[in-house]
Write an enzyme that holds these catalytic residues in place. Structure first.
Site, PDB file in Angstrom:
ATOM      1  N   ASP A  30       0.853  -1.192   0.000  1.00 45.25           N
ATOM      2  CA  ASP A  30       0.000   0.000   0.000  1.00 45.25           C
ATOM      3  C   ASP A  30       0.887   1.240   0.000  1.00 45.25           C
ATOM      4  O   ASP A  30       2.010   1.206   0.498  1.00 45.25           O
ATOM      5  CB  ASP A  30      -0.923  -0.004   1.227  1.00 45.25           C
ATOM      6  CG  ASP A  30      -2.185   0.813   0.993  1.00 45.25           C
ATOM      7  OD1 ASP A  30      -3.256   0.192   0.855  1.00 45.25           O
ATOM      8  OD2 ASP A  30      -2.099   2.056   0.928  1.00 45.25           O
ATOM      9  N   THR A  86     -12.071   0.839  -6.695  1.00 39.34           N
ATOM     10  CA  THR A  86     -12.693   1.239  -7.966  1.00 39.34           C
ATOM     11  C   THR A  86     -13.947   2.056  -7.635  1.00 39.34           C
ATOM     12  O   THR A  86     -15.054   1.606  -7.865  1.00 39.34           O
ATOM     13  CB  THR A  86     -13.084   0.012  -8.823  1.00 39.34           C
ATOM     14  OG1 THR A  86     -13.908  -0.862  -8.020  1.00 39.34           O
ATOM     15  CG2 THR A  86     -11.896  -0.747  -9.322  1.00 39.34           C
ATOM     16  N   GLU A 156     -19.261  -7.733   4.145  1.00 41.48           N
ATOM     17  CA  GLU A 156     -18.694  -7.092   5.320  1.00 41.48           C
ATOM     18  C   GLU A 156     -19.285  -7.737   6.558  1.00 41.48           C
ATOM     19  O   GLU A 156     -20.467  -8.065   6.589  1.00 41.48           O
ATOM     20  CB  GLU A 156     -19.011  -5.589   5.312  1.00 41.48           C
ATOM     21  CG  GLU A 156     -18.236  -4.874   4.245  1.00 41.48           C
ATOM     22  CD  GLU A 156     -18.427  -3.371   4.302  1.00 41.48           C
ATOM     23  OE1 GLU A 156     -18.779  -2.846   5.362  1.00 41.48           O
ATOM     24  OE2 GLU A 156     -18.219  -2.743   3.255  1.00 41.48           O
ATOM     25  N   PHE A 253     -31.905 -13.065   1.313  1.00 42.50           N
ATOM     26  CA  PHE A 253     -32.056 -11.742   0.685  1.00 42.50           C
ATOM     27  C   PHE A 253     -33.507 -11.421   0.348  1.00 42.50           C
ATOM     28  O   PHE A 253     -33.809 -10.810  -0.668  1.00 42.50           O
ATOM     29  CB  PHE A 253     -31.117 -11.596  -0.527  1.00 42.50           C
ATOM     30  CG  PHE A 253     -29.720 -11.291  -0.073  1.00 42.50           C
ATOM     31  CD1 PHE A 253     -28.975 -12.241   0.596  1.00 42.50           C
ATOM     32  CD2 PHE A 253     -29.175 -10.029  -0.243  1.00 42.50           C
ATOM     33  CE1 PHE A 253     -27.708 -11.956   1.088  1.00 42.50           C
ATOM     34  CE2 PHE A 253     -27.911  -9.723   0.246  1.00 42.50           C
ATOM     35  CZ  PHE A 253     -27.183 -10.694   0.917  1.00 42.50           C
ATOM     36  N   HIS A 255     -35.415 -10.121   3.012  1.00 44.72           N
ATOM     37  CA  HIS A 255     -35.848  -9.352   4.185  1.00 44.72           C
ATOM     38  C   HIS A 255     -36.169  -7.930   3.748  1.00 44.72           C
ATOM     39  O   HIS A 255     -35.279  -7.203   3.299  1.00 44.72           O
ATOM     40  CB  HIS A 255     -34.763  -9.332   5.262  1.00 44.72           C
ATOM     41  CG  HIS A 255     -34.432 -10.700   5.756  1.00 44.72           C
ATOM     42  ND1 HIS A 255     -35.283 -11.413   6.556  1.00 44.72           N
ATOM     43  CD2 HIS A 255     -33.373 -11.502   5.519  1.00 44.72           C
ATOM     44  CE1 HIS A 255     -34.761 -12.606   6.800  1.00 44.72           C
ATOM     45  NE2 HIS A 255     -33.596 -12.685   6.180  1.00 44.72           N
ATOM     46  N   ALA A 256     -37.433  -7.584   3.879  1.00 46.91           N
ATOM     47  CA  ALA A 256     -37.829  -6.222   3.497  1.00 46.91           C
ATOM     48  C   ALA A 256     -37.227  -5.234   4.492  1.00 46.91           C
ATOM     49  O   ALA A 256     -37.027  -5.555   5.668  1.00 46.91           O
ATOM     50  CB  ALA A 256     -39.345  -6.117   3.484  1.00 46.91           C
ATOM     51  N   CYS A 264     -20.995  -1.867  -1.970  1.00 46.28           N
ATOM     52  CA  CYS A 264     -21.036  -2.668  -3.208  1.00 46.28           C
ATOM     53  C   CYS A 264     -22.322  -2.536  -4.007  1.00 46.28           C
ATOM     54  O   CYS A 264     -22.289  -2.127  -5.164  1.00 46.28           O
ATOM     55  CB  CYS A 264     -20.801  -4.138  -2.869  1.00 46.28           C
ATOM     56  SG  CYS A 264     -19.148  -4.441  -2.292  1.00 46.28           S
TER      57      CYS A 264
HETATM   58  C1  UDX Z   1     -22.518  -7.529  -0.687  1.00 47.09           C
HETATM   59  C2  UDX Z   1     -22.578  -8.967  -1.223  1.00 47.09           C
HETATM   60  O1  UDX Z   1     -23.400  -9.768  -0.371  1.00 47.09           O
HETATM   61  C3  UDX Z   1     -21.184  -9.544  -1.355  1.00 47.09           C
HETATM   62  O2  UDX Z   1     -21.261 -10.837  -1.935  1.00 47.09           O
HETATM   63  C4  UDX Z   1     -20.348  -8.610  -2.247  1.00 47.09           C
HETATM   64  O3  UDX Z   1     -19.044  -9.084  -2.386  1.00 47.09           O
HETATM   65  C5  UDX Z   1     -20.341  -7.211  -1.675  1.00 47.09           C
HETATM   66  O4  UDX Z   1     -21.685  -6.739  -1.505  1.00 47.09           O
HETATM   67  P1  UDX Z   1     -22.218  -6.378   1.717  1.00 47.09           P
HETATM   68  O5  UDX Z   1     -22.286  -5.073   1.001  1.00 47.09           O
HETATM   69  O6  UDX Z   1     -21.177  -6.592   2.759  1.00 47.09           O
HETATM   70  O7  UDX Z   1     -22.019  -7.574   0.646  1.00 47.09           O
HETATM   71  O8  UDX Z   1     -23.629  -6.587   2.418  1.00 47.09           O
HETATM   72  P2  UDX Z   1     -24.887  -7.564   2.343  1.00 47.09           P
HETATM   73  O9  UDX Z   1     -24.939  -8.381   3.563  1.00 47.09           O
HETATM   74  O10 UDX Z   1     -24.974  -8.278   1.053  1.00 47.09           O
HETATM   75  O11 UDX Z   1     -26.069  -6.479   2.418  1.00 47.09           O
HETATM   76  C6  UDX Z   1     -26.167  -5.419   1.464  1.00 47.09           C
HETATM   77  C7  UDX Z   1     -27.336  -4.528   1.753  1.00 47.09           C
HETATM   78  O12 UDX Z   1     -28.567  -5.191   1.513  1.00 47.09           O
HETATM   79  C8  UDX Z   1     -27.426  -4.045   3.212  1.00 47.09           C
HETATM   80  O13 UDX Z   1     -27.808  -2.685   3.213  1.00 47.09           O
HETATM   81  C9  UDX Z   1     -28.503  -4.907   3.831  1.00 47.09           C
HETATM   82  O14 UDX Z   1     -29.174  -4.292   4.909  1.00 47.09           O
HETATM   83  C10 UDX Z   1     -29.432  -5.081   2.635  1.00 47.09           C
HETATM   84  N1  UDX Z   1     -30.249  -6.308   2.713  1.00 47.09           N
HETATM   85  C11 UDX Z   1     -29.663  -7.533   2.632  1.00 47.09           C
HETATM   86  C12 UDX Z   1     -31.635  -6.198   2.836  1.00 47.09           C
HETATM   87  O15 UDX Z   1     -32.184  -5.084   2.920  1.00 47.09           O
HETATM   88  N2  UDX Z   1     -32.372  -7.342   2.856  1.00 47.09           N
HETATM   89  C13 UDX Z   1     -31.835  -8.582   2.760  1.00 47.09           C
HETATM   90  O16 UDX Z   1     -32.585  -9.574   2.756  1.00 47.09           O
HETATM   91  C14 UDX Z   1     -30.430  -8.686   2.648  1.00 47.09           C
END
Ligand code: UDX
Length: 451
Positions: A30, A86, A156, A253, A255-256, A264
């Site tokens: 880094d 990025t 994360e 995924f 969950h409302a 990401c």
């Molecule tokens: C995500 C992807 O899951 C991961 O594979 C990728 O590499 C990076 O992006 P992350 O951003 O860490 O990971 O969070 P994630 O747990 O996926 O949740 C993303 C967002 O979706 C959060 O704001 C979370 O609250 C929301 N979410 C997730 C919902 O609102 N409902 C769900 O059912 C799941």
């Protein structure tokens, strides 16, 4: 096997540490001298459960080192992972800014010594591996190298586990030589029978965006179904459960909530929509997902204002949870950062608490009265709003919270409480895609049931 990882951000640090755990010799590079100094002592600059312990363990085994000297790290490595940032570019058109990737590629080109596999781990649009190959070839016309794509799917808060026990590994390369090298690196997972998809670089690059966009679409879909449930009198949690029982859909995924955030999904959905336009293959579903998710934040703020009787002017609103999801201090694109300013514009005074994200949040939010626990937030509040579903918010002493508050109004944007457990509390309880609990209605129901 010697590996260099360029960039010690989230992806680079988790990948480097886990590669060392796989038995590889890793050098993380880094530009930031202070960061490198801290990393050498095993101090990590991000909040990621399990990562610091694993890093300290690897430092003791001497399998991981940290440096600012890219040339030296690359020279002694067989494989160089590019894991620099990025971010969205400054034009605001949603495309990823590849300048850090290009710069890293140039420097790697000048430093590499002998056959080297250069691998993109950063999330990069389709065509980037080819572009990197050109950058390196221009700098080293006779260089002996291959460029491959190996996207990551780390969440994360669960990144170490996601790296060590992934659902799949994607390796994009048409070179048999590069394939063998990468197969060797992922040998522990290969032995584990983790599915490994070998494919073309372009396909690998598209897989990463398609996966994130699909998950973001799933969330947005259930959020719109939640809107319908609210208007038509359904229960989104039962709908989601029933949908999830269909093996073709899966319960994850669904969950409302207040809409997706984080580093990401928002960035990658936007970038995929842009890529679609660039290649004249419009991604209209993804474009709509982006628009619906953006609009949702305003809707959530309006939902809170409505729960407060149509105005929050002069009201004290308690907020529980700022991070974009639990188990992280990350507030990037967090729904809270959009919802709170709308409430403030409406004249609300905001009192807030988050178990990990308050320091980060202070850079983005102003005029917040920060507290140290949920009960301090509830004290004299006119309404309490749960924005992030941290575990410590799941078992609050609701009676105590109610006694502290000025008005017993709870807006639960993550549905962490059961309707049935809120019914006898005297709270006006508003959640997502489920019927509101109103104290007077419960009371009337009981009277008429008794008569
Ligand atoms: C995500 C992807 O899951 C991961 O594979 C990728 O590499 C990076 O992006 P992350 O951003 O860490 O990971 O969070 P994630 O747990 O996926 O949740 C993303 C967002 O979706 C959060 O704001 C979370 O609250 C929301 N979410 C997730 C919902 O609102 N409902 C769900 O059912 C799941």
């Amino acid at each position: 096997m010697h590996i260099a990882v360029v960039g010690t951000g989230y992806v680079g640090l988790v990948s480097g540490t886990c590669f060392a755990e796989f038995g590889m010799n890793v050098t993380c590079v880094d530009l930031d001298k202070d960061k490198i100094k801290r990393l050498r002592k095993g101090e990590i600059p991000i909040f990621e459960p399990g990562l610091e312990d694993l890093l300290k363990k690897q430092i003791k085994t001497n399998r991981i080192a940290f440096t600012t000297d890219l040339e030296d790290a690359v020279k002694k490595s067989d494989v160089v992972f590019i894991a620099v940032g990025t971010p969205p570019n400054s034009n605001g058109d949603g495309q990823a800014d590849l300048s850090y990737v290009r710069e890293a590629a140039k420097q790697i080109a000048l430093a590499m010594d002998g056959y080297t596999v250069i691998v993109t781990k950063s999330t990069v649009p389709v065509g980037t591996a080819q572009e990197i190959e050109k950058v390196i070839r221009d700098a080293r016309p006779n260089g002996d190298f291959d460029v491959a794509s190996n996207p990551e799917f780390l969440r994360e808060g669960a990144a170490v586990n996601d790296f060590m026990r992934p659902d799949r590994v994607i390796i994009g390369t048409s070179s048999e030589r590069a394939r063998k090298v990468l197969q060797e690196i992922y040998r522990p997972l290969f032995l584990n029978e983790t599915p490994i998809v070998f494919t073309k670089r372009e396909t690998a690059e598209i897989i990463k965006y398609a996966a994130n966009a699909f998950l973001a679409t799933k969330i947005t879909f259930i959020n719109e179904i939640a809107d319908l449930c609210e208007m038509a009198g359904g229960d989104v949690q039962v709908v989601a459960k029933a949908l999830g029982l269909d093996g073709r859909i899966s319960p994850k995924f669904l969950h409302a909530g207040p809409g997706y955030g984080g580093s990401c999904f928002p960035k990658d959905t936007l970038a995929l929509a842009q890529t679609g336009q660039k290649f004249e293959a419009r991604q209209r579903i993804v474009e709509t997902v982006v628009a619906v998710n953006t609009e949702r934040r305003e809707r959530m703020a309006q939902r809170i204002i409505k729960a407060c009787g149509g105005s929050v002017s002069g009201k004290r609103i308690g907020i529980l949870g700022i991070a974009f999801k639990p188990n992280t201090d990350d507030v990037r694109e967090a729904p809270s950062l959009s919802i709170i300013p709308i409430l403030q514009d409406g004249g609300a005074k905001i009192v807030a608490y988050d178990p990990a994200a308050m320091e980060q949040a202070k850079r983005h939010l102003t005029r917040i009265d920060w507290k140290n626990d949920p009960y301090q937030v509830a004290d004299k509040a006119d309404a309490l709003v749960i924005i992030t579903e941290w575990n410590e918010f799941r078992a609050l002493d609701i009676e105590k919270i109610g006694a502290l508050m000025k008005e017993k109004i709870l807006v639960d944007l993550r549905n962490i409480y059961k309707i049935s457990e809120m019914e006898d509390t005297g709270f006006h309880y508003v959640s997502i895609g489920r019927p509101d609990v109103k104290p007077e209605i419960v009371h009337l129901k009981k009277v008429s049931a008794a008569s």
